[in-house]
Design a protein around this motif. Structure first.
Motif, PDB file in Angstrom:
ATOM      1  N   TYR A  39      88.500-128.675  56.172  1.00  0.00           N
ATOM      2  CA  TYR A  39      89.173-127.595  57.041  1.00  0.00           C
ATOM      3  C   TYR A  39      88.000-126.239  56.370  1.00  0.00           C
ATOM      4  O   TYR A  39      88.779-125.676  56.758  1.00  0.00           O
ATOM      5  N   LEU A  40      87.131-126.239  55.689  1.00  0.00           N
ATOM      6  CA  LEU A  40      86.808-125.136  55.255  1.00  0.00           C
ATOM      7  C   LEU A  40      85.290-125.075  56.796  1.00  0.00           C
ATOM      8  O   LEU A  40      84.752-123.928  56.870  1.00  0.00           O
ATOM      9  N   LEU A  41      85.596-125.765  57.009  1.00  0.00           N
ATOM     10  CA  LEU A  41      84.077-125.992  58.709  1.00  0.00           C
ATOM     11  C   LEU A  41      85.189-124.864  59.639  1.00  0.00           C
ATOM     12  O   LEU A  41      83.761-123.777  59.814  1.00  0.00           O
ATOM     13  N   SER A  42      85.996-124.776  59.596  1.00  0.00           N
ATOM     14  CA  SER A  42      86.507-123.432  60.423  1.00  0.00           C
ATOM     15  C   SER A  42      85.884-121.964  60.022  1.00  0.00           C
ATOM     16  O   SER A  42      86.805-121.305  60.647  1.00  0.00           O
ATOM     17  N   GLY A  43      85.859-122.034  58.631  1.00  0.00           N
ATOM     18  CA  GLY A  43      85.746-120.506  58.457  1.00  0.00           C
ATOM     19  C   GLY A  43      86.385-120.245  56.771  1.00  0.00           C
ATOM     20  O   GLY A  43      87.052-121.617  56.313  1.00  0.00           O
ATOM     21  N   GLU A  44      85.889-119.330  56.184  1.00  0.00           N
ATOM     22  CA  GLU A  44      86.328-119.051  54.791  1.00  0.00           C
ATOM     23  C   GLU A  44      87.757-118.833  55.167  1.00  0.00           C
ATOM     24  O   GLU A  44      88.518-118.267  55.491  1.00  0.00           O
ATOM     25  N   LYS A  45      88.164-119.415  53.746  1.00  0.00           N
ATOM     26  CA  LYS A  45      90.051-119.356  52.972  1.00  0.00           C
ATOM     27  C   LYS A  45      90.054-119.266  51.944  1.00  0.00           C
ATOM     28  O   LYS A  45      89.437-119.347  51.025  1.00  0.00           O
ATOM     29  N   ARG A  46      91.396-118.421  51.975  1.00  0.00           N
ATOM     30  CA  ARG A  46      92.071-118.541  50.278  1.00  0.00           C
ATOM     31  C   ARG A  46      92.761-119.565  50.232  1.00  0.00           C
ATOM     32  O   ARG A  46      92.741-120.226  50.761  1.00  0.00           O
ATOM     33  N   PHE A  47      92.881-119.316  48.547  1.00  0.00           N
ATOM     34  CA  PHE A  47      93.237-120.682  48.268  1.00  0.00           C
ATOM     35  C   PHE A  47      94.881-120.611  48.732  1.00  0.00           C
ATOM     36  O   PHE A  47      95.199-121.565  49.085  1.00  0.00           O
ATOM     37  N   SER A  48      95.707-120.165  48.790  1.00  0.00           N
ATOM     38  CA  SER A  48      96.666-120.170  49.827  1.00  0.00           C
ATOM     39  C   SER A  48      97.338-120.467  51.195  1.00  0.00           C
ATOM     40  O   SER A  48      97.827-121.546  51.486  1.00  0.00           O
ATOM     41  N   GLU A  49      95.453-120.160  51.628  1.00  0.00           N
ATOM     42  CA  GLU A  49      95.434-120.854  53.076  1.00  0.00           C
ATOM     43  C   GLU A  49      95.213-121.737  52.489  1.00  0.00           C
ATOM     44  O   GLU A  49      95.582-122.955  53.823  1.00  0.00           O
ATOM     45  N   LEU A  50      94.198-122.869  51.969  1.00  0.00           N
ATOM     46  CA  LEU A  50      94.431-124.149  51.377  1.00  0.00           C
ATOM     47  C   LEU A  50      95.341-124.508  51.172  1.00  0.00           C
ATOM     48  O   LEU A  50      95.631-125.870  52.161  1.00  0.00           O
TER      49      LEU A  50
END
Length: 113
Positions: A39-50
């Motif tokens: 999921y991080l391959l598509s770009g940076e994420k916040r904890f809540s997004e993950l």
């Protein structure tokens, strides 16, 4: 792939590995690390997004896995702000980004079984 019966020892993060697969699985093995990297391959994420896109993972497990991935140099953790609520963003490092073709092949393999 050529298998060498006399494999050289590989050191990474103060650990010694007899086999490259052991090193690979230590870094990305387990139930959640590959999923988080995917999921991080598509770009940076916040904890809540993950947490939203991986609903079956507990907060504690996600937190632990993110820390391990960061310690192993596969992701970075950027904190924005100096007063709560802080904005924390997770992003793949260049080493983590190199996993994309491997994860792509695993996805294709899984779709064909």
């Amino acid at each position: 792939m050529q298998i060498d019966e006399q494999r050289p020892l590989k050191r990474y993060n103060n650990k010694t590995y007899d086999c490259p697969i052991s090193l690979s699985m230590d870094l990305v093995g387990g139930k959640w690390k590959g999923v988080i990297i995917y999921y991080l391959l598509s770009g940076e994420k916040r904890f809540s997004e993950l947490k939203t896109i991986i609903p079956n993972i507990t907060d504690m497990t996600l937190s632990i896995q993110l820390k391990k991935l960061e310690e192993d140099g596969l992701i970075t953790r950027h904190v924005f702000g100096d007063k709560p609520p802080l904005k924390v963003v997770y992003k793949l490092t260049s080493l983590g980004e190199k996993l994309e073709p491997i994860l792509e092949q695993l996805c294709l393999w899984a779709l064909n079984i």
